[in-house]
Design a protein around this motif. Sequence first.
Motif, PDB file in Angstrom:
ATOM      1  N   ALA A   1       0.940  -1.377   0.100  1.00 14.41           N
ATOM      2  CA  ALA A   1       0.105  -0.004  -0.039  1.00 14.41           C
ATOM      3  C   ALA A   1       0.655   1.145   0.200  1.00 14.41           C
TER       4      ALA A   1
ATOM      5  N   HIS B   1      -6.222   5.270  -3.794  1.00 12.77           N
ATOM      6  CA  HIS B   1      -6.290   5.260  -2.290  1.00 12.77           C
ATOM      7  C   HIS B   1      -7.078   4.206  -1.687  1.00 12.77           C
ATOM      8  N   PHE B   2      -8.368   3.939  -2.265  1.00 11.83           N
ATOM      9  CA  PHE B   2      -9.232   3.077  -1.794  1.00 11.83           C
ATOM     10  C   PHE B   2      -8.660   1.410  -2.155  1.00 11.83           C
TER      11      PHE B   2
ATOM     12  N   ALA C   1      -6.106   0.917   0.641  1.00 11.74           N
ATOM     13  CA  ALA C   1      -6.722   0.454   1.850  1.00 11.74           C
ATOM     14  C   ALA C   1      -7.339  -0.728   1.960  1.00 11.74           C
TER      15      ALA C   1
ATOM     16  N   ALA D   1     -11.592   1.087   5.889  1.00 11.10           N
ATOM     17  CA  ALA D   1     -10.990   1.598   4.803  1.00 11.10           C
ATOM     18  C   ALA D   1     -11.466   3.099   4.497  1.00 11.10           C
TER      19      ALA D   1
ATOM     20  N   TRP E   1     -11.429   5.186   7.042  1.00 11.01           N
ATOM     21  CA  TRP E   1     -10.530   5.746   7.881  1.00 11.01           C
ATOM     22  C   TRP E   1      -9.154   5.844   7.248  1.00 11.01           C
ATOM     23  N   LEU E   2      -8.738   4.748   6.522  1.00 11.60           N
ATOM     24  CA  LEU E   2      -7.352   5.126   5.833  1.00 11.60           C
ATOM     25  C   LEU E   2      -7.215   5.934   4.859  1.00 11.60           C
ATOM     26  N   VAL E   3      -8.423   5.859   4.000  1.00  9.37           N
ATOM     27  CA  VAL E   3      -8.415   6.793   2.738  1.00  9.37           C
ATOM     28  C   VAL E   3      -8.354   8.487   3.405  1.00  9.37           C
TER      29      VAL E   3
ATOM     30  N   LEU F   1      -5.161   9.215   5.135  1.00 12.21           N
ATOM     31  CA  LEU F   1      -4.056   9.544   3.865  1.00 12.21           C
ATOM     32  C   LEU F   1      -4.238  10.832   3.417  1.00 12.21           C
TER      33      LEU F   1
ATOM     34  N   ILE G   1      -1.008   6.801   5.015  1.00 10.71           N
ATOM     35  CA  ILE G   1      -1.482   5.045   4.744  1.00 10.71           C
ATOM     36  C   ILE G   1      -0.653   4.313   5.623  1.00 10.71           C
TER      37      ILE G   1
ATOM     38  N   GLY H   1      -1.849   5.231   9.136  1.00 11.06           N
ATOM     39  CA  GLY H   1      -3.348   4.540   9.302  1.00 11.06           C
ATOM     40  C   GLY H   1      -3.167   3.157   9.577  1.00 11.06           C
ATOM     41  N   THR H   2      -2.264   2.487   8.728  1.00 18.48           N
ATOM     42  CA  THR H   2      -2.041   1.093   8.911  1.00 18.48           C
ATOM     43  C   THR H   2      -1.733   0.514  10.258  1.00 18.48           C
TER      44      THR H   2
END
Length: 342
Positions: A81, A106-107, A110, A141, A143-145, A148, A220, A223-224
């Motif tokens: 990612a 981005h998705f 994620a 997902a 949240w991660l996007v 980012l 990312i 977030g990960t």
Amino acid sequence: MFAGFWLLPLVFFISCLTTWLLRCYALRRGLIDVPNVRSSHVVPTPRGGGVAIVVSMLVALLAVAWLGLIPWNSTWGLCGAGFGVAVLGFLDDHGHIPARWRLLGHFLAAGWVLYWLGGLPSLEVFGRLVELGWWGHTLAAIWLVWHLNLYNFMDGIDGIASVEALAVCLAAAVIYALLGFSGDALVPVLLAAGVAGFLVWNFPPARIFMGDAGSGFLGIAIGTLSIQAAWLAPRLLWCWLILLGVFVVDATWTLTRRLLRGVKVYEAHRSHAYQNASRRLGAHLPVTLGVLAVNIFWLFPIALLVGLEWLDGAMGLMMAYAPLLWSAVKLKAGHPEFEGQS
């Protein structure tokens, strides 16, 4: 306990040296961020230095995975990612990629992360474990996007994105160590080392900017780590959310205000709270150091209390975010007079 931590000086050195090389490359190729009406800086400055963080971190992750210090599933998730987002950002730095294609990328990133991590585990809300199933994976997902992109939005003055990543990752590592997860502190500390090497060149007054490749990668990656923390212990996700409060509150409040005014949110602007604060103070350094102080003296103690189970996670989050939201309102984040339009 300290296995793999010997890599820290090496990661720092690789990042610092690579940043210098990227600065030379940017100057030679004319990759300069020239100030305009929407800028927060006044001096033309090379951009794209955040690639150094990407390079140093990917090398470090593969090395510690090969040494058996971290599991390969999380390594593939973060490396895949992070590399994809960095490439997308690098291409956008050198040209222009339409917002819809960036968002799709981005998705996909994620989704890749969540596949390797196993999605979002049960959450602890007011002392009770809540299993969200596919709703939880969808929220993860988003949240991660969002994280980012907000990291890209918040990378607008000298050193702020670097200092935020450094403070958050080191604070999380301390909490991990105190809670008996010392081995899991390795990746956040390695990321902090890579950021520190870049910060040598990015500290106010910045001699090179991070660029979309670096900010996207940090977004990312951090977030990960927050999702991965939830698998270690549900309360650790709350700790990460609390530690990330400065960026989350500023970006979310600003975006919300702009959405309500019908503004195209993907267009450049300079109405974030931190940007307004830097204009009021007439310099970037006080704001960047202020972010560091908030992280150390406000957010870290609350996150630690949550980690030690002396404070409920949701309650701690509300307590941590309340003064940050008040500050964003007082600084008129998202106000039209600060859009920077000619």
